[in-house]
Write an enzyme that holds these catalytic residues in place. Structure first.
Site, PDB file in Angstrom:
ATOM      1  N   THR A 166       0.836  -1.193   0.000  1.00  0.00           N
ATOM      2  CA  THR A 166       0.000   0.000   0.000  1.00  0.00           C
ATOM      3  C   THR A 166       0.872   1.246   0.000  1.00  0.00           C
ATOM      4  O   THR A 166       0.613   2.212  -0.731  1.00  0.00           O
ATOM      5  CB  THR A 166      -0.908   0.016   1.247  1.00  0.00           C
ATOM      6  OG1 THR A 166      -1.499  -1.268   1.387  1.00  0.00           O
ATOM      7  CG2 THR A 166      -1.973   1.077   1.137  1.00  0.00           C
TER       8      THR A 166
ATOM      9  N   GLU B  61      12.520 -25.815  27.777  1.00  0.00           N
ATOM     10  CA  GLU B  61      13.345 -24.814  27.089  1.00  0.00           C
ATOM     11  C   GLU B  61      14.817 -25.244  27.058  1.00  0.00           C
ATOM     12  O   GLU B  61      15.494 -25.069  26.051  1.00  0.00           O
ATOM     13  CB  GLU B  61      13.200 -23.437  27.742  1.00  0.00           C
ATOM     14  CG  GLU B  61      11.791 -22.847  27.683  1.00  0.00           C
ATOM     15  CD  GLU B  61      11.215 -22.757  26.277  1.00  0.00           C
ATOM     16  OE1 GLU B  61      11.991 -22.626  25.302  1.00  0.00           O
ATOM     17  OE2 GLU B  61       9.985 -22.842  26.146  1.00  0.00           O
TER      18      GLU B  61
HETATM   19  P1  ADP Z   1       0.857  -4.005   2.853  1.00  0.00           P
HETATM   20  O1  ADP Z   1       0.022  -3.115   1.999  1.00  0.00           O
HETATM   21  O2  ADP Z   1       1.919  -4.714   2.078  1.00  0.00           O
HETATM   22  O3  ADP Z   1       0.100  -4.931   3.737  1.00  0.00           O
HETATM   23  P2  ADP Z   1       1.523  -1.524   4.088  1.00  0.00           P
HETATM   24  O4  ADP Z   1       2.002  -0.749   2.928  1.00  0.00           O
HETATM   25  O5  ADP Z   1       0.140  -1.251   4.561  1.00  0.00           O
HETATM   26  O6  ADP Z   1       1.693  -3.079   3.847  1.00  0.00           O
HETATM   27  O7  ADP Z   1       2.567  -1.319   5.277  1.00  0.00           O
HETATM   28  C1  ADP Z   1       2.160  -1.074   6.583  1.00  0.00           C
HETATM   29  C2  ADP Z   1       3.099  -0.100   7.252  1.00  0.00           C
HETATM   30  O8  ADP Z   1       4.376  -0.686   7.439  1.00  0.00           O
HETATM   31  C3  ADP Z   1       3.370   1.138   6.430  1.00  0.00           C
HETATM   32  O9  ADP Z   1       2.392   2.107   6.648  1.00  0.00           O
HETATM   33  C4  ADP Z   1       4.724   1.573   6.959  1.00  0.00           C
HETATM   34  O10 ADP Z   1       4.598   2.282   8.148  1.00  0.00           O
HETATM   35  C5  ADP Z   1       5.403   0.273   7.263  1.00  0.00           C
HETATM   36  N1  ADP Z   1       6.260  -0.160   6.156  1.00  0.00           N
HETATM   37  C6  ADP Z   1       6.138  -1.300   5.436  1.00  0.00           C
HETATM   38  N2  ADP Z   1       7.107  -1.400   4.515  1.00  0.00           N
HETATM   39  C7  ADP Z   1       7.866  -0.294   4.625  1.00  0.00           C
HETATM   40  C8  ADP Z   1       9.027   0.202   3.939  1.00  0.00           C
HETATM   41  N3  ADP Z   1       9.598  -0.483   2.936  1.00  0.00           N
HETATM   42  N4  ADP Z   1       9.533   1.387   4.328  1.00  0.00           N
HETATM   43  C9  ADP Z   1       8.969   2.083   5.337  1.00  0.00           C
HETATM   44  N5  ADP Z   1       7.889   1.679   6.023  1.00  0.00           N
HETATM   45  C10 ADP Z   1       7.331   0.506   5.684  1.00  0.00           C
HETATM   46 ZN    ZN Z   2       9.024 -25.473  22.789  1.00  0.00          ZN
END
Ligand code: ADP
Ligand code: ZN
Length: 595
Positions: A210, A425
């Site tokens: 996203t 563990e």
């Molecule tokens: P997906 O759409 O793949 O499920 P998102 O784009 O919604 O993942 O990612 C969720 C959050 O994780 C983002 O809003 C951001 O804060 C963080 N994040 C994920 N990947 C990155 C990246 N490559 N760089 C910086 N932040 C990231």
């Molecule tokens: Zn275990």
């Protein structure tokens, strides 16, 4: 986007709010009224009241029609008292009986005040009103209340750019082309260049799909219209398809723009020609295909879609002119993780001892979202601990919290459970210690975290792209080390190993069905195949899979038992140390072996 539907909406909402306010005022008024009555005089219990009536000590009773609350005046007291009667009819009969017996009771029945009556009626109607209101809202949300209503896909201008996306350099590079196209579509068209209509982003949740889609829109300064595939699946037939149509109508209006469809597998799953929910699904998918095909070449709408399950998608979606470009968004490597940590710590006060590289090393397999979460947790932990800045210890605790769950200091653990966990563990730790391919132990603990009663953490030194068969076999041994230790040291086994067993079973199944690592099955992919598909590989292929999986597990368990038996002294020593200190570090663990 402004359209006349928005104005209509406003009128609806205004009327709706006025009704709600009027109801609230009336109810509020009556509540105050009732409360006043209560405060002004004292209560008398029903049994006391009956006694008073029998004693002939009651002078006057005032009742209100339709209410069980009554007012009572006693002969020897000035103040009126309040009482509640269980049944008005029975009470009246009782009083009348007494009057006939000669008691002097003045029984009055009066009607309720208008306001109270209205509020009572409203109160009794309230559930009905709420249900009707709910239906109105639902209908409007479904777009049924108002035929012309445009379903509001989220459309936003985003400030996110590629700078906010850490790592993923190649992917960003590839997508730069799209950005340039959105900026200057004419230039590309004049050159006769064809730009992909749709791009599929494959990757685990939280890897930034996203985010990168938003960044494209942000870079190109075009609107970002998004919807989730699961939103298209509707309870009323045909709505999914109409939503898709409206989504694209909107996109064409604001073009150039980015349309982002999250969880596209929810609509784009392979068509099966079934009925009910399934055929609804098909209509939605068909509409999506129609829309993708129906763009004019001068409409600059780029559709990005994300999924974690590419194998589920209908092949028709992947044809040229539709989602013909696919980009895999992988889980970040060590360098990527460090960059993500950097981005998400930029707005947080970090102590001098913070080493993000160290944390990046410790978090192999974490997604961007999980790393962002780690930093957020660290900030929370630092605040709770009243630190001025986030220190390394806060950050390390946050990593643990995200991996194994929150430390549960409050849970009371019996000595018996502690001993069991300690041996369990210790079993993992000892067994992995003597396995060539397994990582060194980083920390062993019998302090419960999340669902686990204890945990053994391993160091992660490198990001691996390939895992060998030997490594997987030894992983099985390490996983079963806990159970083996329980059995040998305590002569009993427990449910504590259930998660290990689950993970081991999945791994063994993957080895046989996915990675082709068993001799008898061979390098064939038999993962998530239907019964009839499996039969193509022989009638008893499932039996063979079962035998092979069981053999992997049995061999691993035997090996774990051997290792435990061979190093019983060490097992006792580690378990003892755990019972004493609850958590032991890599150094303390190593010391036991140096002796
Ligand atoms: P997906 O759409 O793949 O499920 P998102 O784009 O919604 O993942 O990612 C969720 C959050 O994780 C983002 O809003 C951001 O804060 C963080 N994040 C994920 N990947 C990155 C990246 N490559 N760089 C910086 N932040 C990231
Ligand atoms: Zn275990």
């Amino acid at each position: 986007m402004k359209d006349k539907n928005n104005n209509k909406d406003k009128i609806y909402y205004t009327i709706f709010s006025i009704i709600i306010i009027v109801i609230a005022v009336i109810i509020g008024f009556s509540l105050i009224n009732r409360n006043n009555n209560k405060e002004n005089s004292k209560e008398i219990s029903y049994t006391e009241l009956i006694t008073k009536i029998n004693e002939n000590a009651v002078e006057k009773i005032e009742m209100t029609v339709g209410s069980t609350a009554i007012k009572v005046k006693l002969k020897n007291e000035e103040e009126e008292k309040n009482a509640i009667v269980p049944s008005t009819q029975a009470f009246i009969e009782l009083v009348q009986e007494k009057v006939q017996e000669g008691n002097l009771i003045d029984l009055k029945q009066k009607k309720t005040s208008i306001i109270l009556r209205i509020s009572d009626t409203l109160l009794s109607l309230l559930p009905t009103i709420m249900i009707v209101a709910l239906f109105v809202v639902l209908f409007k949300m479904q777009g049924l209340g108002d035929k012309g209503k445009l379903y509001d896909a989220e459309s936003e201008k985003t400030n996110i750019t590629f700078k906010d996306v850490a790592g993923l350099d190649e992917e960003k590079n590839e997508l730069l082309e799209i950005v340039n196209f959105l900026k200057e579509p004419k230039k590309f068209q004049e050159m006769g260049a064809k730009i992909p209509r749709g791009i599929l982003l494959y990757g685990k949740p939280g890897t930034g799909k996203t985010l990168i889609a938003k960044a494209i829109a942000g870079e190109a300064k075009v609107p970002f219209i998004s919807m989730s595939g699961s939103e298209f699946i509707e309870m009323f037939a045909g709505l999914g398809a109409s939503r898709v149509r409206k989504l694209f109508e909107k996109a064409k209006k604001v073009s150039p723009c980015i349309v982002f469809i999250d969880e596209i597998d929810a609509i784009g799953a392979r068509r099966t020609g079934g009925s009910g929910a399934e055929s609804e699904n098909n209509q939605t998918l068909n509409q999506l295909l129609v829309e993708m095909d129906g763009f004019d070449s001068d409409q600059t709408v780029i559709v990005l879609a994300a999924t974690n399950r590419p194998e589920m998608l209908d092949k028709a979606l992947l044809r040229p002119g539709r989602f013909d470009r696919q980009i895999t968004i992988a889980v970040p490597d060590a360098k990527g993780r460090e960059e993500i940590l950097k981005i998400h710590s930029a707005n947080k006060p970090l102590g001098e001892d913070i080493d993000l590289k160290d944390i990046a090393t410790d978090t192999a397999g974490f997604t961007g979202a999980e790393l962002a979460n780690v930093l957020n947790e660290a900030a929370i932990i630092a605040t709770t601990r009243q630190h001025e800045k986030i220190v390394m210890d806060d950050l390390e605790e946050a990593v643990k919290k995200v991996t194994v769950g929150l430390q549960k200091n409050s849970r009371v653990i019996s000595e018996k459970d502690k001993k069991l966990t300690a041996y369990h563990e210790a079993g993992h730790a000892i067994v992995s210690k003597y396995l060539e391919t397994q990582q060194d132990v980083k920390e062993v603990s019998i302090i419960p975290r999340g669902l686990a009663g204890g945990y053994t953490m391993y160091k992660t030194n490198e990001d691996k792209y390939y895992i060998s068969k030997t490594e997987m076999e030894e992983k099985l041994v390490a996983l079963l080390g806990g159970r083996a230790a329980e059995q040998i040291a305590l002569n009993d086994i427990s449910t504590g190993a259930s998660n290990d067993i689950e993970v081991a079973t999945e791994l063994a199944k993957d080895m046989v069905r996915k990675y082709g690592m068993s001799d008898r099955v061979g390098p064939i992919n038999l993962e998530s195949k239907e019964q009839y598909e499996l039969q193509a590989f022989g009638n008893n292929i499932e039996d063979i899979i079962g035998v092979e999986v069981k053999e992997l597990i049995d061999t691993a368990y035997k090996k774990a038992q051997e290792l435990i038996l061979e190093h019983m002294d060490k097992l006792h020593a580690v378990a003892q140390k755990l019972l004493e200190k609850e958590t032991i570090t890599a150094e303390e663990f190593q010391k036991i072996f140096n002796r």
